[in-house]
Design a protein around this motif. Structure first.
Motif, mmCIF file in Angstrom:
data_model
loop_
_atom_site.group_PDB
_atom_site.id
_atom_site.type_symbol
_atom_site.label_atom_id
_atom_site.label_comp_id
_atom_site.label_asym_id
_atom_site.label_seq_id
_atom_site.Cartn_x
_atom_site.Cartn_y
_atom_site.Cartn_z
ATOM 1 N N UNK A 19 0.788 -1.118 -0.010
ATOM 2 C CA UNK A 19 -0.086 0.175 0.125
ATOM 3 C C UNK A 19 0.596 1.179 0.107
ATOM 4 N N UNK A 20 0.321 2.483 -0.340
ATOM 5 C CA UNK A 20 1.124 3.581 -0.303
ATOM 6 C C UNK A 20 -0.073 4.684 0.047
ATOM 7 N N UNK A 21 0.199 5.211 1.184
ATOM 8 C CA UNK A 21 -0.584 6.154 1.807
ATOM 9 C C UNK A 21 -0.514 7.656 1.196
ATOM 10 N N UNK A 22 -1.356 8.222 1.216
ATOM 11 C CA UNK A 22 -1.311 9.725 0.594
ATOM 12 C C UNK A 22 -2.878 10.552 0.497
ATOM 13 N N UNK A 23 -2.675 11.520 -0.281
ATOM 14 C CA UNK A 23 -3.780 12.394 -0.321
ATOM 15 C C UNK A 23 -4.313 12.779 -1.969
#
Ligand code: IMP
Length: 208
Positions: free
Chosen positions: A135-139
């Motif tokens: 997973x890659x967290x962000x906005x």
């Protein structure tokens, strides 16, 4: 050992080949050498779709097959578009239409948290299967920026970054991407299989 990369998406294929690079004892086979049919993605989760694609193509071709399903999960949209990321704006619509729909839905929304998730599956013709997630967290950005990458890259800003993924060089995206994280977790399985050593656990024979 030949391993089929079970995607017909050229952007994804390029990233997978770049990320895994050369693994001694493995030669990659792609849809360019072995044109295979599209596998319908009708699962309810990324896991189901990744497993279905890998198992189906391994059976069809007789080759070990690596497949991947991925999507964008937006907190304020209850995890949408998720497994429907590719078809968010409708069947046959393009990346730009998906991004426009997403930005319109997120207009004025203060909670912009989002995450890319990828599930990589490796299936052998004998029914063994390994699933690994990244997973890659962000906005979500307020507007599309950048020309690199594909899909939702122009509207996704990774945590701790000011740029969107589409404003980064391909190697920069590869260092942090959800795809990278999932594939790195699969790498030890590929290494072991290529050397004829016992692979790590997770080789569930399932209902092949
Ligand atoms: P599928 O895995 O082929 O069903 O499609 C995944 C969809 O999720 C793509 O068409 C993109 O819309 C989105 N997606 C998956 N990974 C990425 C990425 O790395 N960047 C941008 N969009 C992505």
């Amino acid at each position: 050992m030949k391993v089929l990369i079970g995607t017909r998406n050229p952007d994804k294929l390029a990233e997978i080949v770049r990320i895994l690079g050369e693994i001694p004892g493995i030669s990659w086979v792609t849809f360019r050498e072995l044109p295979f049919p599209e596998v319908e993605e009708d699962g309810r989760t990324l896991e189901e779709n990744a497993e279905k694609k890998a198992r189906h193509l391994a059976r069809l071709t007789g080759l070990a097959t690596l497949a991947e399903d991925s999507g964008l999960e937006v907190a304020a949209l209850g995890g949408a578009p998720g497994v429907r990321s590719a078809r968010f704006a409708g069947e046959g619509r393009n990346f730009q239409a998906n991004n426009e729909k997403l930005l319109a839905l997120m207009k004025g929304e203060w909670d912009r948290r989002a995450r890319f998730r990828a599930v990589a599956a490796l299936a052998l013709p004998d029914g063994r299967l390994w699933l690994r997630e990244g997973a890659l967290e962000g906005a979500i950005a307020s507007e599309a920026r950048g020309r690199g990458g594909f899909g939702y890259d122009p509207v996704f800003v990774p945590e701790g970054e000011a740029r969107t993924l589409a404003e980064m060089a391909p190697e920069e995206k590869d260092r942090i991407s959800h795809r990278r994280r999932a594939l790195e977790r699969l790498r030890p399985v590929l290494f072991a299989l290529a050397r004829g050593e016992p692979p790590p656990p997770g080789g569930d024979p399932g209902s092949a």
